[in-house]
Scaffold this active site. Structure first.
Site, short mmCIF file in Angstrom:
data_model
loop_
_atom_site.label_atom_id
_atom_site.label_comp_id
_atom_site.label_asym_id
_atom_site.label_seq_id
_atom_site.Cartn_x
_atom_site.Cartn_y
_atom_site.Cartn_z
N ARG A 109 5.65 -4.94 7.47
CA ARG A 109 4.47 -5.75 7.14
C ARG A 109 4.59 -7.21 7.54
O ARG A 109 3.68 -7.78 8.16
CB ARG A 109 4.17 -5.66 5.64
CG ARG A 109 3.79 -4.28 5.16
CD ARG A 109 3.71 -4.22 3.66
NE ARG A 109 5.05 -4.37 3.07
CZ ARG A 109 5.31 -4.40 1.78
NH1 ARG A 109 4.32 -4.32 0.91
NH2 ARG A 109 6.54 -4.51 1.33
N SER A 110 5.69 -7.85 7.17
CA SER A 110 5.82 -9.28 7.46
C SER A 110 5.90 -9.54 8.96
O SER A 110 5.33 -10.51 9.46
CB SER A 110 7.03 -9.87 6.75
OG SER A 110 8.22 -9.21 7.11
#
Length: 158
Positions: free
Chosen positions: A20-21
């Site tokens: 995600r990041s």
């Protein structure tokens, strides 16, 4: 590195810094280039855990980015540091656990703003960007769409 006057900075933080990041970092990097403001932004990503330190993005992260005509990421996973709270104006988490960890570690004298990225999503069905690891592909698609909408909404504020 301290912020230079006139610069803004964003750090995207999830559990392992391989899904995600990394996805949000890559999306946001490309959005600031498209808007012509890349020279005033410092952008990075990190993890709350140590599990993936030194690893490359998960294969489904990069294949999802590529599918959406984004560049693949060469990011190497790292853990958030105390200094990050002084170096970044905005630190984004993706779920309740990320936000708990970020809030717990934030030094009292830090001016960084902690934001749940999904709170910016224009699709208000959920504000949690669920960890797509280890798959299936649809989980990465959903995370990508949420990150894309949220990053666009954040950048529109500037």
């Amino acid at each position: 590195m301290a912020n230079v006057v006139g610069t803004k900075s964003a750090l995207f933080v999830c559990l392992g810094n391989i899904c995600r990041s990394v996805m949000a970092e890559q999306i946001f990097c490309e959005l600031v280039v498209e808007k012509g403001v890349a020279d005033v932004w410092k952008i990075d990503s990190a993890a709350t855990s140590t599990w993936e330190i030194g690893n490359s993005p998960y294969e489904l992260t990069n294949s999802t980015l590529k599918k959406h005509n984004r560049q693949i990421s060469n990011h190497i996973a790292r853990q958030i540091t105390t200094q990050d709270y002084y170096n970044f104006n905005y630190i984004f988490g993706f779920d309740e656990d990320n936000m708990r960890q970020l809030n717990r570690r934030k030094p009292k004298d830090s001016n960084s703003e902690l934001i749940l990225l999904g709170d910016l999503d224009t699709d208000k069905s959920t504000n949690i960007i669920v960890d797509p690891y280890p798959g299936p592909v649809q989980a990465f698609e959903t995370a990508y769409e949420q990150c894309d909408r949220s990053c666009k909404a954040f950048l529109a504020q500037f």
